[in-house]
Design a protein around this motif. Sequence first.
Motif, mmCIF file in Angstrom:
data_model
loop_
_atom_site.group_PDB
_atom_site.id
_atom_site.type_symbol
_atom_site.label_atom_id
_atom_site.label_comp_id
_atom_site.label_asym_id
_atom_site.label_seq_id
_atom_site.Cartn_x
_atom_site.Cartn_y
_atom_site.Cartn_z
ATOM 1 N N ALA A 38 0.808 -1.225 0.000
ATOM 2 C CA ALA A 38 0.000 0.000 0.000
ATOM 3 C C ALA A 38 0.835 1.266 0.000
ATOM 4 C CB ALA A 38 -0.931 0.009 1.212
ATOM 5 N N THR A 39 2.100 1.178 0.363
ATOM 6 C CA THR A 39 2.911 2.390 0.531
ATOM 7 C C THR A 39 4.125 2.448 -0.374
ATOM 8 O OG1 THR A 39 4.093 1.324 2.362
ATOM 9 C CG2 THR A 39 2.208 2.703 2.932
ATOM 10 N N ASP A 40 4.586 1.321 -0.900
ATOM 11 C CA ASP A 40 5.748 1.308 -1.786
ATOM 12 C C ASP A 40 5.336 1.732 -3.197
ATOM 13 O OD1 ASP A 40 7.669 -0.173 -3.800
ATOM 14 O OD2 ASP A 40 8.736 -0.123 -1.891
ATOM 15 N N ASP A 41 6.208 2.488 -3.866
ATOM 16 C CA ASP A 41 5.879 2.981 -5.208
ATOM 17 C C ASP A 41 5.572 1.853 -6.191
ATOM 18 O OD1 ASP A 41 6.210 5.566 -4.365
ATOM 19 O OD2 ASP A 41 8.262 5.760 -5.118
ATOM 20 N N GLY A 42 6.133 0.665 -5.972
ATOM 21 C CA GLY A 42 5.922 -0.440 -6.897
ATOM 22 C C GLY A 42 4.612 -1.175 -6.707
ATOM 23 N N GLY A 43 3.798 -0.765 -5.746
ATOM 24 C CA GLY A 43 2.580 -1.507 -5.438
ATOM 25 C C GLY A 43 1.461 -1.358 -6.450
ATOM 26 N N PHE A 44 1.516 -0.327 -7.299
ATOM 27 C CA PHE A 44 0.404 -0.094 -8.217
ATOM 28 C C PHE A 44 0.223 -1.220 -9.223
ATOM 29 C CE2 PHE A 44 -1.474 1.596 -12.130
ATOM 30 C CZ PHE A 44 -2.651 2.140 -11.630
ATOM 31 N N ASP A 45 1.268 -1.914 -9.585
ATOM 32 C CA ASP A 45 1.192 -2.928 -10.637
ATOM 33 C C ASP A 45 0.661 -4.272 -10.155
ATOM 34 O OD1 ASP A 45 2.160 -1.282 -12.736
ATOM 35 O OD2 ASP A 45 4.180 -1.487 -11.916
ATOM 36 N N GLN A 46 0.337 -4.374 -8.872
ATOM 37 C CA GLN A 46 -0.306 -5.586 -8.366
ATOM 38 C C GLN A 46 -1.671 -5.232 -7.765
ATOM 39 O OE1 GLN A 46 2.819 -4.956 -6.133
ATOM 40 N NE2 GLN A 46 3.758 -4.995 -8.167
ATOM 41 N N VAL A 47 -2.534 -6.215 -7.701
ATOM 42 C CA VAL A 47 -3.859 -6.036 -7.098
ATOM 43 C C VAL A 47 -3.767 -6.400 -5.615
ATOM 44 C CG1 VAL A 47 -6.264 -6.805 -7.108
ATOM 45 C CG2 VAL A 47 -5.014 -6.557 -9.273
ATOM 46 N N GLY A 48 -4.162 -5.480 -4.759
ATOM 47 C CA GLY A 48 -4.130 -5.740 -3.330
ATOM 48 C C GLY A 48 -5.361 -6.476 -2.853
ATOM 49 N N CYS A 49 -5.283 -7.002 -1.650
ATOM 50 C CA CYS A 49 -6.425 -7.695 -1.040
ATOM 51 C C CYS A 49 -6.769 -6.988 0.266
ATOM 52 C CB CYS A 49 -6.093 -9.158 -0.790
ATOM 53 S SG CYS A 49 -4.830 -9.404 0.487
ATOM 54 N N ILE A 50 -7.776 -7.473 0.963
ATOM 55 C CA ILE A 50 -8.213 -6.839 2.193
ATOM 56 C C ILE A 50 -7.087 -6.787 3.223
ATOM 57 C CG2 ILE A 50 -9.177 -9.029 3.042
ATOM 58 C CD1 ILE A 50 -10.398 -5.446 3.846
ATOM 59 N N TYR A 51 -6.217 -7.791 3.250
ATOM 60 C CA TYR A 51 -5.197 -7.871 4.295
ATOM 61 C C TYR A 51 -4.030 -6.925 4.054
ATOM 62 C CZ TYR A 51 -8.012 -11.992 5.019
ATOM 63 O OH TYR A 51 -9.086 -12.836 5.201
ATOM 64 N N THR A 52 -3.831 -6.482 2.812
ATOM 65 C CA THR A 52 -2.761 -5.523 2.537
ATOM 66 C C THR A 52 -3.291 -4.097 2.424
ATOM 67 O OG1 THR A 52 -2.941 -6.125 0.187
ATOM 68 C CG2 THR A 52 -1.191 -7.155 1.458
ATOM 69 N N ALA A 53 -4.608 -3.940 2.258
ATOM 70 C CA ALA A 53 -5.195 -2.600 2.141
ATOM 71 C C ALA A 53 -5.719 -2.076 3.473
ATOM 72 C CB ALA A 53 -6.343 -2.623 1.125
ATOM 73 N N GLN A 54 -6.209 -2.954 4.330
ATOM 74 C CA GLN A 54 -6.838 -2.524 5.576
ATOM 75 C C GLN A 54 -5.849 -1.768 6.454
ATOM 76 O OE1 GLN A 54 -8.462 -5.684 8.014
ATOM 77 N NE2 GLN A 54 -10.052 -4.355 8.817
#
Length: 600
Positions: A503-519
């Motif tokens: 959620a905070t690293d610049d490289g995170g946009f290219d993957q789809v997050g889930c509830i456990y990494t977004a919450q």
Amino acid sequence: MQRRFFEIFGESADSGEARSWRNSIPTVVERLTAAGLGGVQVLLEMSSPLTDIRMDMVLVGSRPGDGRMSVVLVENKQWSRVAPASDSELVRPGNSRTGMLKVHPVNQVWGYRQALLDFIPLLRDADVFCIVNMHNADRAVLNPITPSAQQLSEVGEMRGFARMYGHGEERFFERALREFLSAENADTYAQELIDAPVAPTEPLMSAVSSGVRNRSVFTLLDEQREAYDYVKSRVAKSKKSDHKEVVLIVGGPGTGKSVIALELLDWIGRNGHRAVHATGSKAFTVTLRTKADAKSSRTRQIYQYFNNFSGAAPNDLDAVIADEAHRLRSAGHRSNEQESPQVEELIRAARVPVFLLDEYQRVRPSEVGSVELITKTAEAMGIGVHTIDLRHQFRCGGSPEFLSWTERLLGLDDDGNPPEPWRPQSGFELHVASSPSAMEEYLRARLDEGYSSRIAAGFCWPWNKPRPDGTLIPDVVIGDWRHPWNAKSDHPLEGAPSSSLWATDDGGFDQVGCIYTAQGFEYDYAGVLIGPDLVWNGTGWAANRSANMDTSIKRAPDFDLLVRHTYRVLATRGLRGAVLYSTDPETNRFLTEDLGVPVL
């Protein structure tokens, strides 16, 4: 004012607010006219930036002598009696023993000043002053709660910028107004203030990275400040009298729970007390450690997990700050089924256990944190509980309407209200994407503009291990759109950050997050892929267990509730906007045609 209030907010002002207008506003207008300042512009019930808090009166003119914009914030209080609360910056209006604790009115209006300076760049070249108008209280009542008498923490900064006047002090009030204001250019300056752009709020983790351990970086307003001051007072009292008390701070997304937690941690540490921050989220704790100083052993001691307290000595800490306490686990959360419940362990470990929670963010059957559980556990241990409700919203670009709309949409509104059409909000964008590609294109454009954005999804697709070369498999497939989930690994992989830093690293946009990494996190724009585990069937929501891949919740008796909690969390991560897309065409049609959400 009542008519205008209804036009703006769609509801009537309550009788207490209307009574305050009637009783207090004329006392300020009389002082302005008596001071010869009838040309000063008066803005009533102006919203504080990025919140739904309204300031009583904002007086706009120019500074006598130099012509610069000058603004005076007036906080009106009808209190005739008020007393300081012991060991605290709080006050008790009315009866000094039984009156409800309130934020000190000078701290309250000072917070508004700080918010204006933080978020409206125009005012950084202006003078901004504060006056508390206690028109029913005489000086004998006010003396014990003056900033210096009550030793307010910001008293040095306030000097020259904050005043408090009571009944019988009209001449002093008028003198201050003449000192701060003239009517020159008042019309122009008032319009400039109304039209002034508001700077976006800084995401929580960016602010932590800026130095939360070294300085205060958050402005706390109203109930936020009340919670902060109350916990400070309990810590001070516990050192003097061996006092122990549980504090519950309850609020929805964007009410600033984690902001309060980190500000408290900072204050407690700076004042020589021992405190620990704890969560049930690996991603949240790892990110806090990384932003603070991941290599420091002290950092690991300060930022801990709920399951680290089984061996803690009773009252070993002055405070334990249990953030995201809705994620507390029941007994048997470890291999030893005789272990105490986490809530008992946390209460036992500190003189002032603080629990911050949002019951609608419980997304797994093993998560049991609730107001009822914490209250009953504390009472069974013979410990008192104080609850503070954070009703104001500080996320969603100052649009509490979006949170209310989302809760009504998902059937989570406390009053059982049905979904309602979307009304466009200033400062917050909501769209339904025509395809996942359209969502990605829109969010990538926001990324290119310097904003943070992420795409997260319901757990409705398989989640495979990385390939031998470390690259991620594009498991999330919708038509010809294919993207990988965020990495499962604790270590970065090929072009992908570790799961905890998605959620905070610049490289995170290219993957789809889930509830456990977004919450627990926030970013400027949130993209949400609603999978086939929750669809609109024409009359209501239908939850489909077989479409969900999360084995921890698909067998839960309350699966329907947990999956709706999940999408509420994902949708409310955005500070400035949200983009929704459902894999079900009927659901998208409902959102766009029936509820009027614009299409990308």
